[in-house]
Each structure stands twice: as C-alpha cells, then as structure tokens.
Design a protein around this motif. Structure first.
Motif, mmCIF file in Angstrom:
data_model
loop_
_atom_site.group_PDB
_atom_site.id
_atom_site.type_symbol
_atom_site.label_atom_id
_atom_site.label_comp_id
_atom_site.label_asym_id
_atom_site.label_seq_id
_atom_site.Cartn_x
_atom_site.Cartn_y
_atom_site.Cartn_z
ATOM 1 N N GLU A 243 0.827 -1.205 0.000
ATOM 2 C CA GLU A 243 0.000 0.000 0.000
ATOM 3 C C GLU A 243 0.870 1.268 0.000
ATOM 4 O O GLU A 243 0.604 2.235 -0.714
ATOM 5 C CB GLU A 243 -0.869 -0.096 1.269
ATOM 6 N N LYS B 120 2.480 1.909 -3.297
ATOM 7 C CA LYS B 120 1.507 2.506 -4.206
ATOM 8 C C LYS B 120 1.435 4.014 -3.984
ATOM 9 O O LYS B 120 1.416 4.803 -4.921
ATOM 10 C CB LYS B 120 0.136 1.865 -3.953
ATOM 11 N N SER C 195 2.378 6.973 -6.635
ATOM 12 C CA SER C 195 1.427 7.995 -7.089
ATOM 13 C C SER C 195 2.070 9.381 -7.063
ATOM 14 O O SER C 195 1.646 10.280 -7.759
ATOM 15 C CB SER C 195 0.181 7.962 -6.211
ATOM 16 N N SER D 126 7.350 3.445 -11.490
ATOM 17 C CA SER D 126 6.882 2.198 -10.906
ATOM 18 C C SER D 126 8.094 1.389 -10.475
ATOM 19 O O SER D 126 8.976 1.082 -11.267
ATOM 20 C CB SER D 126 6.003 1.427 -11.887
#
Length: 987
Positions: A689, A692, A696, A701
């Motif tokens: 999490e 991620k 963002s 990535s």
RNA sequence: GCUCAAGUGGCGGAAUUGGUAGACGCGCUGGAUUCAAAAUCCAGUUUCUUCGGAAGUGUGGGUUCGAUUCCCACCUUGAGUACCA
C-alpha cells in the motif's frame, strides 16, 4: 497596516510588573548579584565552610550547548542549598584554557591561540552568566595565564627536587638523598627509581663528576628526563600519555599512534601506585569510578623468580602471580624485544629468531592487539634451569609476552594459564599436570580454588594459599626469588611537542636539564611566527628567536647569544593539558596573596579540600588520577595538609540529542518521505500500500525502494514530531534542495504535516541536533532551563534532550507566579495557614531536603509541581506557607524566587535565608487507606483509623463485601496484617 | 575475554529498610474558552476484557504472606579495560 492599530488598543495596556516577565526578572537579579557580589566567599567566617567545585571547562570555539551546564546546574543547586543551610560556601569557576583545539585553529588561521582563547572565554562567560550561577568570579583561574602557570612551573620544580622513599613511604627533598649517597652510597636506599641504577659506594659517589651525579639523580627524581618508549602520534606531531589513547588511536582526532623511543619528561606516578589505591577507600566516590582507577592501577601480588640460563652467566627474571605452580613450568617465553634474546639464541636458531623479531617489529601495537587469536613464536635453542628440579626448560620468544609489563618474560605454566596452554599445544610442548584430579585435555585450569597441588615435591597436597607461601619461602632460601607486587600503572609522559601549553622552567647545560630558580618564574611562552614543528622536526618552540636562558641576568634572551657558558638553550617541549588542571582547586582557595604563593597556608588550612566535586567520568584515568598524585606529593613535601583533593565526587551523565530524521528515496532523490511512511514501508503488511502511495507521487513504478535517512535540524520540528514545512524548505534551500517534494501518510499531495522519526544520538553539529542554551533562555528563561535539565532524569544517567518537554516546567513556573501574583495585586497575606497548607508545605520540605542531599534533583522538581498544584487548589494565600516555599525553590529557580521574595516585602537577597525546618507533626494522619491484597495482588482499598489494632483491622476487612466476593466461599489460609501498611489475604 | 552499570507505558522517568507499579512531565484523545489561533482551564490516557474482572516492571527459575526491589542462570544495551603472566 491594520495590525499596527492593535498596538494602541487598551487591551495591551496591562500592568507589566504583574506579569511573569522572566527575561526582565532574570536580567535584574543577575545584575544585582554581580553588583552586590552576593556569592563572594570569605576566607574568614563564623560559619562552617563548604567547597563545591565543577570541573572547569575548556573554552572551545563552539560555545556551550545545552548538555554542558548540566553538572554546573547541579553543583549550583547544592551550593545555594548549603548557603541556605548556613554554610560559608566556596563555589568558584575558571577555564582550562591551554589545549589542542586552540592550537589547531592557530595553525590553520595564524591567529595567536591567546587571542582566540580570550574570545572564547568571553562567550563562555556570557553564556554562563545568563544561566544564573552563583559563582564567585573574583577567584577565577585560567591555566594559560602566566600568573597561574608560574605556579604550575613551580610545582614542576618541586617534583624535580623530590624522590620517593619507600621506607618512609613518602616523597622527600632530593637533598636528603644526596646526603645518603655522600655518606653511604645507594645500597641502603629503598627508593622508587629507574630499573637500571647501579649500586655505588659513598666513595664512588663522591668521586663522580657533577654530570655523573646529576645523571644518577635523574633516575630517582619524581619527574625525570629519560629515553623511553613513548606513544607517538605523527598526525598530531606529539607524544601522548596512555590515558590519551583510546583503542590504539588518539583520543582527540582518532589518529594512529606508534611506539617510538624518545627522550621525554616523565612523572614517576608509579611511586604512588599503592597510595593511590589505598586512598580510594578514604573518599566518597562511586564504586564505578573507583573500579576504573583500581583497574588502571592494576595491582597484582605474586613473586619474582630468577631462572639461570644453561651455559650462560645470564639470568632471566620473571614475575608470576602463581608461584605455587612453579613445578608446572615447561617452557619460558621472552618478549621479542627482550635484551637477552640476542645473547642466548643458538647459532642453529639464529635465522629463525631474527626473522621472527623482524616480523613482529613491523606489526603495529594495534595489529598486535587486534590479532589476539594467532599464536606465534620461535624457539631460541637455549635452556633455562628449573630452580628446584634443575630440569632444563626451553626458552622461546613470543609476541604474546609484552616487553612493557613485568620483566618482559614469563615462566609458562600451560596447565594453569590458557595462553601458555594454547602456545604449548600449538608447538607441541609438554603440558605437565600439577593439579590433583584435573582434566587438561580441553583447556587449562585457571582457577585457584577447589584444587590441590600434585607432582610438585614439597608443595604436594597444598591448596593455593599455602603453596604460594611455601614456594616463595623456598625461593628465598635458595636466593632465586621473593614475594613481589606488580602494578600496571605506568609512569606518565609529561612532554608535549606543542605550542599552547606551559613552558618548562628548564634550560640545558651540556645536555643536562637545569631548573630555573623559582624567583624568576614565570617563564612566559615565547612568540613564534608559526605554530607548527620546525623543518628539523623540533617542537614549535624551536621557532622562537628569543628562547635562551641567561644565568647572569636571569632572563630569557635571544637565541643568538647562546654560548653554553652563561647562556643556554631552553626546553622546547611544553607541558601536557593535565598539568594546569592537577592543582587548580587549591588556587581558588586563595583570594588575596596570589602573587606570593600558589595558595597561602591560611587559605589552604581554612578550605582544606573540595567537599563536593561534580564532573564527567571520562577523566577517571587522567585528571582525577593525576590530581590525586600531585596532591600527595604536595602533602609529602609539606605544602598542603590534605592527602586527597576531592572528598566526594559525582559524575554527571551526558545529555544526548534527539535527532529528527526523514528519508530520501534513493531511486527518486527529489522526494522525501515522512517518518511514518518509512515505518509503514518497513512493515510487511503495509508495504504494498505504501509503495503505491509513493508511486502515485513519483510517477515511477518500482518494486522496491531504498530509503536513505536524512537528519534535519531539530529546530524545525514541533512537539508532535511534525516539521514546519515552510521553514524546512528554506533550510533545504541553503543546501541547494529547495525543489524537494514531500510524501506523507496524511495527504495525497505535498503536506503540511510531515512527521519525523526520532533517534537518540550524541549532540553534534553533524546530526543537526545541537540545542543552544541561549535560545532556551531567551524563549523560556534560565529558571526553566535549570529546572528542565534537572527534571530530565537522574544526574548520573545518560539521557536525551528534547526541547518539546520544556513547556512542562515552564508552565509550572507560570503557575508558581500566579500563586503569588494576581491580576493586579499580590495574593500573599497574613492569613493563618490551614492544616492542608501546612501538610503540603512540610511534606515538600522533607522531600526536597532529602532529594538535595541524595542528589536526586529530578524528583524535587516534581515535588515542587505537586506542591504548587496542591496550594493552588487549596487557594492558599498565607505568607507563612508561601514565604518558606520560595526558599525551597530558590536553589533550583533562583531568579523567580528572588523576585517573589522581594515582592512579598523581604529584603533581598533570598540567597542566605535560612532553609525551612521540617515539622513532622503536620504530617500525622488519623486514618489510613489500607490496600487490601489477595495473594499479594492489591484488589481494593479500605479507609480505617490509624490507631486500629491488628485484630480489629482483620475483622473489618473480613466483613467487607468485596472480601467476601473475592474469596468466593473459600476460607483464607492466612491473613497478614501490617498496621499502617497493608493487609494481605492468602487462600 | 574480564570488570562495572542499566533494562518499567508512545517518550523522559517515579516507586530510598521488600508492602497500593506507572508519581511528575511530555505526547495523544475529548471538552470549555476564542471569529480563529496561541495561551489557559477541565476530563481521560499500561495492556487485554464477556465491563464482573484479569494480566503486567528484559527472559527463565528461586526465596517470601507479599518481589521493579533480595538470590541464581541467561539475553540485550552502555561504560571501562584488554595477550597484565
């Protein structure tokens, strides 16, 4: 513009004298104390004396941080407390102003160390003054002041003119030794001296030339010039004492240190080893520090044993703590540097031995220390003879034997010593077993207990104690040994190849050192154009043009006048840092006759020694040992009357910094994540999490990232560990990182609540966690600083500083103020105190007095908080309570105490107001809230009369409904009732 | 390796002849005051809980009616010292 109008609003026109304006109050009282010399100690007083001393600071260029004053605050509280208790208190302060940093700075900038030192002292003084210490500055000392080091030089001369008589067990003037030499020679002399003195008769002495006599005397003097192996630090260009080396590198700077033979001044501190050890029993120091000194002195009791070498006239002396194991000897080991090695090595072994010596010589001391595991050595081919069995014993050399300890040779007993055992196993030397019923297949038997000696002729069947005594006796009978005590303590090297230190009062005639008469002191440090060693490798004083001694005019003159008849060269070394600090505590005692004496007899007699000394434990093997040594010398020579300088010693712990840390993403260096994001990333459940969230922001990535910790300035972080983002950005801009972006858990975008992680580290500029007391005094006041430093925790303990917590003590001071001062008038009046008022006051008196005497200052601060909270709740206005309360608080927060003391119509100053007397009658209670426990676990409490008897208490408790519920039908096995304390029901 | 000191809430720490573990303060939560903030004041804050209670001071044993406290072993951290014969 609109803001300006507020300034004129009536709202702001308050009565400023009724506000707790700490800045104004603190300034006012600091000025008052200075002007009225409130804390000036007198050398004549009806009161009993008390001497409270801090370890004086080295005035560094960085100034004080919040950790430095901790010990000073503690000693100041104690000094102020003692004044309230009716003592004549001496509480001085000064500067240990010679030292390396000033010199290093001088080398870099060319500025004279005296100039930078003066500037640093100014800063220190300003910083110390603003904390409100009750120092008597009229007695200030500076070790770099010629009027002070004049007497350091004088003490050096006393050491030079002393020898240590082991028979009288004290130092005596060298003249008494010369008298003995003249009439008896040196055979009867029992002195602490060099190992290599040869025996001479009176006749021989009288026929020696003056130079020869001086050379011999040097071997006896308590400070002597000798060629010894010293610790040479090439990077610092100077020698270092053993205590200045930590883990094989220099304490200052961490530079490598090598062994080197040099002619240097040394202090014969080893003469005092036993007295330095014994003296520890007479002083009130912590066991921890006494242990440090005991280990450093390193006394070991045993015997010296002499072995004859087969086929040679040479003998080998060894020291052993286990003469009882003499029959277990199966080989001997000499240090590779041992002087006999070259003499006894056989032709056949010569090549091997020389190769080994060359190999070990190349290894530095540090390598040798680090590499304890490897066993190395070589056989010399020679044999010694066992003193009793006459068996031949092979003589080896090995670098596990140190040339610098004992005699540099050991009798190896592999069955009783693990190192000997390992050596024997490695080289296949026999391991004879002399312990009854002990298994030696795995390791040596090192213990002295629970074993009887076997295979040892006259020692068979004896235990350690008996066998030791007998072995020594037998050795003495055959003249091959005696009981002996060895000390690890080495003589201390006293020369430094530096500029910024005390010059020696020494000149050289034909290479022999001569003392300058004390009438011509001080010998003032000469000017040099550079503070570096000379091209020829001489110390910086070698650069001085005017550095020669004229024995006719008794003055320092230009070097080109040196003729070696009347005008001679002066010593180029200077004294080490510990010279000036080894006697400064006596200098403070003198207030009037500083020009005539280091301290007058009357002053020394009045103040005796330091009653309480507070400072760091890092001086355990340095300053605290050297001072004790010098004091013993001065005592022996009749200059002072005390054997120990510091009666009681407390080591304050260090205050550490609380660093603030965020994390930079290694793969996306423009982004910084908050502490909680980092914690989440390291938590396996939240990792995905978090990744991620990070993606963002960065748009990259990544499967995994590396988070590099970044220390940020603690000033930018609030009490909730949140960064002030605006301030942080401008701080980062200074480093060229103004564009940095933040990622926190709180928001999707750049957030204004970035949390940091905290880490406790040493306070250092490097970690941006240094807190300056100036800032604290300005924002919260000196009284808050003093209270908070004490409140942090026990004095002796290491503890982290976190500025966030200071609001606690600061609001306490505001509450205290409000207790006395109302909105527009004083709250204090002549109302009779209530029972509760008296109870609060007297339990506070009791606790605070106990706390101060136990140096538990942290708990008194909470006691004050409780007292003020209670009195506020009681709405106490009684002067009979509030006046004595100020005296209790005054040692801790002197400024506010003085101000309120004056406000309630007292004459200043509060500093000598008598400490309130505790009256136990106010604490008597009529009932007790008994804890009722079941099998030792407290379950409920019950209010019962104090005078109730044991049986009645039991009956009352057993009848209680909760007791019945707890027992649940069971009958208790036993009921313990301790009246006034507790009830315990078993069952 | 040896010697010494210390391990208690989210944090600093308190409990001094063995007798109510977590005083006091920070932080946190809620409330009052405020236009708002700061400041101030009030209440709560070891954990778990079936809301009756229960567990709990580095770990494991022991002594005791009762252990943070005394004893033994171990673990961790810090300090001193290190081939000391």
């Amino acid at each position: 513009m609109c803001c300006n109008t507020f300034k004129f609003a009536p709202y702001f026109k308050e009565n400023t004298t009724m506000r707790y304006d700490f800045n104004q109050i603190e300034k006012k009282w600091q000025d008052y104390w200075a002007k009225n010399e409130t804390f000036k100690a007198s050398n004549t007083s009806e009161k009993p004396k008390y001497y409270v001393l801090d370890m004086f600071p080295y005035p560094s260029g960085a100034g004080l941080h919040v950790g430095h004053p901790l010990g000073y605050i503690a000693s100041d509280i104690y000094a102020r407390y003692k004044r309230h208790k009716g003592f004549n208190v001496l509480h001085p302060q000064g500067y240990d102003s010679f030292g390396l940093p000033a010199e290093q700075y001088a080398i870099q900038t060319g500025q004279h160390p005296a100039v930078t030192t003066e500037a640093n002292i100014k800063t220190y003084r300003r910083q110390l003054d603003q904390i409100g210490f009750s120092f008597d500055w009229s007695r200030e000392v500076r070790t770099s002041d010629p009027n002070y080091y004049k007497w350091t030089q004088w003490i050096f001369i006393q050491l030079f003119e002393s020898w240590y008589n082991n028979n009288s067990n004290k130092a005596e003037h060298i003249d008494t030794l010369v008298e003995v030499f003249k009439s008896e020679g040196n055979a009867t002399v029992n002195a602490a001296c060099d190992d290599d003195v040869e025996t001479f008769t009176a006749e021989e002495w009288n026929n020696y030339s003056s130079e020869q006599q001086q050379e011999i005397l040097l071997k006896y003097r308590l400070t002597y010039l000798a060629e010894t192996e010293v610790n040479w630090c090439p990077a610092l260009g100077t020698v270092l004492a053993n205590d200045e080396i930590v883990n094989g590198v220099s304490e200052r700077g961490g530079h490598p240190v090598v062994r080197k033979k040099m002619t240097q001044w040394s202090m014969r501190i080893s003469a005092y080893a036993e007295r330095l050890l014994q003296g520890l029993d007479t002083i009130d120091w912590t066991d921890a520090l006494k242990d440090i000194q005991k280990n450093w002195i390193g006394k070991s009791v045993g015997a010296s044993v002499t072995f004859n070498v087969n086929g040679h006239d040479e003998k080998i002396d060894v020291f052993t703590t286990r003469p009882d194991t003499i029959y277990g000897v199966s080989f001997m080991t000499l240090a590779p540097e041992h002087e006999l090695v070259s003499k006894i090595t056989t032709e056949a072994q010569k090549a091997d031995v020389e190769a080994y010596i060359e190999k070990t010589a190349k290894r530095s001391e540090r390598d040798r220390m680090a590499d304890v595991k490897t066993i190395s050595g070589v056989f010399t081919g020679a044999y010694a003879e066992h003193p009793f069995s006459k068996e031949p014993i092979p003589i080896w050399i090995g670098d596990y034997v140190l040339a610098s300890y004992g005699t540099g040779a050991v009798m190896a007993v592999p069955c009783g010593d693990q190192r000997d055992y390992d050596f024997a196993k490695h080289f296949d030397i026999p391991i004879p077993n002399i312990f009854d019923g002990v298994d030696l297949s795995e390791e040596a038997y090192g213990s002295k207990d629970n074993v009887k000696i076997a295979n040892s002729d006259f020692l068979n069947g004896m235990n350690y104690k008996k066998a030791t005594k007998r072995a020594i006796y037998e050795l003495e009978q055959i003249g091959q040994g005696e009981g002996k005590t060895n000390y690890r303590l080495r003589d201390a090297v006293f020369s430094r190849q530096r500029y910024w230190g005390e010059p020696f009062p020494v000149y050289y005639v034909n290479g022999m050192p001569q003392m300058i008469d004390k009438a011509h002191l001080p010998i003032v440090l000469p000017e040099v154009e550079k503070y570096l060693p000379t091209e020829e490798g001489e110390p910086p004083l070698g650069r001085a043009d005017v550095w020669a001694w004229d024995t006719e005019s008794n003055a320092v003159v230009s070097n080109d006048k040196i003729n070696n008849t009347k005008i001679h060269p002066l010593e180029l070394n200077t004294m080490p840092g510990w010279a000036g600090s080894s006697w400064y505590f006596f200098r403070y005692m003198e207030d009037a006759m500083r020009d005539e004496t280091f301290a007058s007899e009357a002053s020394l007699k009045y103040w005796e020694n330091v009653d309480l000394y507070i400072g760091g434990s890092e001086h355990g093997t340095g300053h605290l040992l050297y001072s004790r040594f010098w004091v013993k010398l001065l005592k022996d020579r009749g200059f002072v009357d005390v054997e120990e300088p510091f009666k009681k010693l407390i080591n304050q712990g260090m205050i550490l910094g609380t660093s603030a840390i965020v994390y930079r993403i290694n793969e996306a260096p423009d982004f910084i994540v908050s502490g909680d994001v980092c914690n989440n990333y390291n938590n396996s459940e939240k990792r995905a999490e978090t990744l991620k969230l990070i993606q963002s922001h960065t748009g990259q990535s990544l499967n995994s990232i590396q988070l590099d910790p970044v220390h940020i300035d603690v000033k930018l972080v609030n009490a909730s560990d949140e960064i002030d983002v605006l301030a942080f950005r401008s701080w980062m801009k200074e480093f060229g990182y103004g564009h940095i972006k933040f990622i926190s858990t709180k928001s999707e975008r750049d957030s204004d609540t970035i949390k940091v992680n905290r880490e406790v580290e040493k306070m250092s500029k490097r970690w941006y966690n240094v807190v300056n007391p100036d800032d604290i005094c300005e924002q919260y006041g000196a009284d808050s600083l003093r209270l908070y430093e004490m409140f942090l925790g026990p004095l002796e303990q290491y503890k982290p500083w976190n500025t966030a917590g200071i609001t606690g003590v600061h609001s306490f001071l505001k509450k205290l103020w409000k207790l006395y001062v109302g909105q527009d008038s004083l709250n204090v009046n002549d109302t009779e105190p209530t029972k509760d008022n008296l109870k609060t006051l007297h339990k506070t008196i009791k606790k605070v007095q106990e706390d101060i005497e136990n140096f538990s200052f942290n708990t008194s601060v909470s006691t004050f908080m409780i007292a003020v909270n209670e009195l506020t709740a009681q709405k106490c206005t009684s002067k009979a309570i509030l006046e004595p309360l100020l005296v209790l608080i005054s040692p801790y927060a002197p400024h506010i105490a003085e101000e309120l003391w004056e406000k309630i119509d007292n004459e200043p100053s509060i500093s000598t107001a008598p400490f309130p007397t505790f009256d136990a009658s106010h604490l008597v209670e009529s009932s007790k809230n008994y804890p009722i426990s079941f099998n030792g676990k407290m379950r409920f409490t019950m209010e019962l009369p104090m005078d109730m008897g044991k049986d009645d208490i039991e009956a009352a408790v057993m009848a209680h409904e909760k007791t019945i519920a707890q027992l649940d039908g069971r009958t208790p096995k036993k009921v313990i009732v301790v009246p006034g304390k507790i009830v315990n029901i078993v069952g």
